[in-house]
Design an enzyme around this catalytic site. Structure first.
Site, PDB file in Angstrom:
ATOM      1  CE  LYS A  13      35.920  42.303  42.173  1.00  9.10           C
ATOM      2  NZ  LYS A  13      35.760  40.988  41.531  1.00  9.10           N
ATOM      3  NE  ARG A  88      36.811  39.054  48.085  1.00  9.37           N
ATOM      4  CZ  ARG A  88      37.576  39.387  47.042  1.00  9.37           C
ATOM      5  NH1 ARG A  88      38.152  40.554  46.994  1.00  9.37           N
ATOM      6  NH2 ARG A  88      37.751  38.538  46.070  1.00  9.37           N
ATOM      7  NE  ARG A 127      42.691  36.834  36.832  1.00 11.64           N
ATOM      8  CZ  ARG A 127      41.846  37.200  37.786  1.00 11.64           C
ATOM      9  NH1 ARG A 127      41.425  38.442  37.849  1.00 11.64           N
ATOM     10  NH2 ARG A 127      41.431  36.324  38.668  1.00 11.64           N
ATOM     11  NE  ARG A 160      44.436  36.155  40.900  1.00 13.22           N
ATOM     12  CZ  ARG A 160      43.426  36.981  41.197  1.00 13.22           C
ATOM     13  NH1 ARG A 160      43.378  38.184  40.656  1.00 13.22           N
ATOM     14  NH2 ARG A 160      42.481  36.614  42.030  1.00 13.22           N
ATOM     15  NE  ARG A 171      39.113  33.673  42.951  1.00 17.31           N
ATOM     16  CZ  ARG A 171      39.631  33.878  41.751  1.00 17.31           C
ATOM     17  NH1 ARG A 171      40.127  32.902  41.044  1.00 17.31           N
ATOM     18  NH2 ARG A 171      39.651  35.105  41.265  1.00 17.31           N
TER      19      ARG A 171
HETATM   20  P1  AP5 Z   1      39.642  41.120  36.129  1.00 18.43           P
HETATM   21  O1  AP5 Z   1      39.496  42.568  35.816  1.00 18.43           O
HETATM   22  O2  AP5 Z   1      40.959  40.630  36.627  1.00 18.43           O
HETATM   23  O3  AP5 Z   1      38.444  40.644  37.083  1.00 18.43           O
HETATM   24  P2  AP5 Z   1      38.178  40.901  38.626  1.00 18.43           P
HETATM   25  O4  AP5 Z   1      36.723  41.157  38.781  1.00 18.43           O
HETATM   26  O5  AP5 Z   1      39.117  41.933  39.157  1.00 18.43           O
HETATM   27  O6  AP5 Z   1      38.492  39.454  39.166  1.00 18.43           O
HETATM   28  P3  AP5 Z   1      39.414  38.924  40.375  1.00 18.43           P
HETATM   29  O7  AP5 Z   1      39.489  37.448  40.161  1.00 18.43           O
HETATM   30  O8  AP5 Z   1      40.712  39.671  40.464  1.00 18.43           O
HETATM   31  O9  AP5 Z   1      38.550  39.227  41.560  1.00 18.43           O
HETATM   32  P4  AP5 Z   1      38.628  38.527  42.882  1.00 18.43           P
HETATM   33  O10 AP5 Z   1      37.697  39.389  43.614  1.00 18.43           O
HETATM   34  O11 AP5 Z   1      38.333  37.090  42.908  1.00 18.43           O
HETATM   35  O12 AP5 Z   1      40.194  38.539  43.243  1.00 18.43           O
HETATM   36  P5  AP5 Z   1      41.036  39.477  44.203  1.00 18.43           P
HETATM   37  O13 AP5 Z   1      42.343  39.704  43.574  1.00 18.43           O
HETATM   38  O14 AP5 Z   1      40.243  40.646  44.651  1.00 18.43           O
HETATM   39  O15 AP5 Z   1      39.239  40.309  34.795  1.00 18.43           O
HETATM   40  C1  AP5 Z   1      39.279  38.903  34.766  1.00 18.43           C
HETATM   41  C2  AP5 Z   1      39.712  38.445  33.365  1.00 18.43           C
HETATM   42  O16 AP5 Z   1      38.736  38.846  32.401  1.00 18.43           O
HETATM   43  C3  AP5 Z   1      41.038  39.059  32.880  1.00 18.43           C
HETATM   44  O17 AP5 Z   1      41.724  38.104  32.139  1.00 18.43           O
HETATM   45  C4  AP5 Z   1      40.598  40.233  31.986  1.00 18.43           C
HETATM   46  O18 AP5 Z   1      41.549  40.521  30.977  1.00 18.43           O
HETATM   47  C5  AP5 Z   1      39.306  39.687  31.409  1.00 18.43           C
HETATM   48  N1  AP5 Z   1      38.311  40.734  31.150  1.00 18.43           N
HETATM   49  C6  AP5 Z   1      38.040  41.807  31.949  1.00 18.43           C
HETATM   50  N2  AP5 Z   1      37.040  42.538  31.399  1.00 18.43           N
HETATM   51  C7  AP5 Z   1      36.676  41.886  30.254  1.00 18.43           C
HETATM   52  C8  AP5 Z   1      35.690  42.129  29.253  1.00 18.43           C
HETATM   53  N3  AP5 Z   1      34.869  43.194  29.332  1.00 18.43           N
HETATM   54  N4  AP5 Z   1      35.594  41.258  28.232  1.00 18.43           N
HETATM   55  C9  AP5 Z   1      36.415  40.171  28.137  1.00 18.43           C
HETATM   56  N5  AP5 Z   1      37.372  39.889  29.068  1.00 18.43           N
HETATM   57  C10 AP5 Z   1      37.496  40.739  30.105  1.00 18.43           C
HETATM   58  O19 AP5 Z   1      41.186  38.526  45.475  1.00 18.43           O
HETATM   59  C11 AP5 Z   1      41.978  37.375  45.460  1.00 18.43           C
HETATM   60  C12 AP5 Z   1      41.976  36.706  46.826  1.00 18.43           C
HETATM   61  O20 AP5 Z   1      42.535  37.600  47.810  1.00 18.43           O
HETATM   62  C13 AP5 Z   1      40.592  36.355  47.384  1.00 18.43           C
HETATM   63  O21 AP5 Z   1      40.120  35.120  46.900  1.00 18.43           O
HETATM   64  C14 AP5 Z   1      40.873  36.337  48.899  1.00 18.43           C
HETATM   65  O22 AP5 Z   1      41.548  35.162  49.276  1.00 18.43           O
HETATM   66  C15 AP5 Z   1      41.843  37.503  49.059  1.00 18.43           C
HETATM   67  N6  AP5 Z   1      41.136  38.766  49.325  1.00 18.43           N
HETATM   68  C16 AP5 Z   1      41.147  39.871  48.536  1.00 18.43           C
HETATM   69  N7  AP5 Z   1      40.371  40.825  49.065  1.00 18.43           N
HETATM   70  C17 AP5 Z   1      39.852  40.317  50.197  1.00 18.43           C
HETATM   71  C18 AP5 Z   1      38.953  40.829  51.167  1.00 18.43           C
HETATM   72  N8  AP5 Z   1      38.422  42.063  51.069  1.00 18.43           N
HETATM   73  N9  AP5 Z   1      38.628  40.023  52.216  1.00 18.43           N
HETATM   74  C19 AP5 Z   1      39.153  38.797  52.333  1.00 18.43           C
HETATM   75  N10 AP5 Z   1      39.993  38.246  51.452  1.00 18.43           N
HETATM   76  C20 AP5 Z   1      40.363  39.010  50.384  1.00 18.43           C
END
Ligand code: AP5
Length: 216
Positions: A13, A88, A127, A160, A171
């Site tokens: 994403k 979420r 990552r 991270r 997660r």
């Molecule tokens: P990446 O693009 O980073 O993936 P992502 O879907 O953004 O994954 P996240 O882990 O960031 O999502 P998340 O929802 O768990 O974390 P968030 O930061 O929102 O890609 C991942 C990897 O794959 C990278 O290394 C990339 O290079 C690689 N990649 C990408 N595309 C590729 C492809 N096509 N082919 C090969 N490789 C590829 O949230 C973190 C924490 O914050 C949560 O756990 C929670 O505690 C808190 N939080 C955030 N938002 C909320 C909310 N709305 N409510 C409550 N808590 C929240």
């Protein structure tokens, strides 16, 4: 355009939101990035959020809803935005509907990204992120030009704390229990577009642009 990027951790994403943000010239608003910056700076919000984030749990709804309410009022979001990682939970989705409704606005589309669990774990485990500018890399699939350094700003890259086996497991569990119900929520409102998250980042980006082209 006002878009939501929905999908499990590691599906890509953030990677796709960053690209699309450049293409559409609208900000990528990531609750994860905003919370991580607060943790890094040890602000009151960061101190409150840290434990939830490091264990792989969700930060309480009222906290993230408050963040989004303020952020979408910023001038750069007046012409639209990409919400990455919000909403979420159902209460977050309902709060967003109310917030936008008060401004006579709505969501144009919800891009729902899919990928097998094996590939999610592979992407998360490799990552590396830039704490300076939030650029996203992967040791194998998207390595930086110089090992361990951000191409954009030169900062040392970090892994991270929640990209380790136990928080990853939690997660994925939290995603299934709390976020998967939003798929029906947006499907029933006619806003959901499914995106196959497999393939290279370039291939996935082509699927993203093809999906939103008809609604631009
Ligand atoms: P990446 O693009 O980073 O993936 P992502 O879907 O953004 O994954 P996240 O882990 O960031 O999502 P998340 O929802 O768990 O974390 P968030 O930061 O929102 O890609 C991942 C990897 O794959 C990278 O290394 C990339 O290079 C690689 N990649 C990408 N595309 C590729 C492809 N096509 N082919 C090969 N490789 C590829 O949230 C973190 C924490 O914050 C949560 O756990 C929670 O505690 C808190 N939080 C955030 N938002 C909320 C909310 N709305 N409510 C409550 N808590 C929240």
């Amino acid at each position: 355009m006002r878009l939501i990027f929905l999908g499990p951790p590691g599906v890509g994403k953030g990677t796709q939101a960053q690209r699309l943000s450049g293409r559409l010239r609208i900000p990528k608003i990531s609750t994860g990035d905003i919370l991580r910056e607060a943790v890094e700076k040890k602000t009151e919000l960061g101190v409150r959020a840290r434990g939830y984030m490091e264990s792989g749990g969700l930060v309480p709804d009222e906290v993230v809803v408050g963040i989004i309410r303020e952020r979408i009022k910023e001038p750069d979001a007046a012409g639209g935005f990409i919400l990455d990682g919000f909403p979420r939970t159902r209460p977050q989705a309902e709060a967003l509907d109310r917030m936008l409704g008060d401004r006579n606005e709505g969501i144009d589309a919800v891009l729902d990204f899919k990928l097998s669990e094996m590939q999610l774990i592979e992407r998360l485990s490799g990552r590396r992120s830039c704490p300076g500018c939030n650029a996203i890399y992967h040791v194998e699939f998207n390595p930086p030009r110089q090992m361990g350094r951000c191409d954009r700003c030169g900062e040392p890259l970090v892994q991270r704390k929640d990209d380790h086996p136990e928080p990853i497991r939690k997660r994925l569990e939290v995603y299934r229990a709390q976020t998967v119900p939003l798929i029906d929520y947006y499907q029933s409102r006619g806003r959901r577009l499914e995106i196959d998250g497999s393939g290279t980042p370039e291939e996935v980006f082509r699927k993203v642009t093809a999906a939103i082209d008809p609604i631009q």
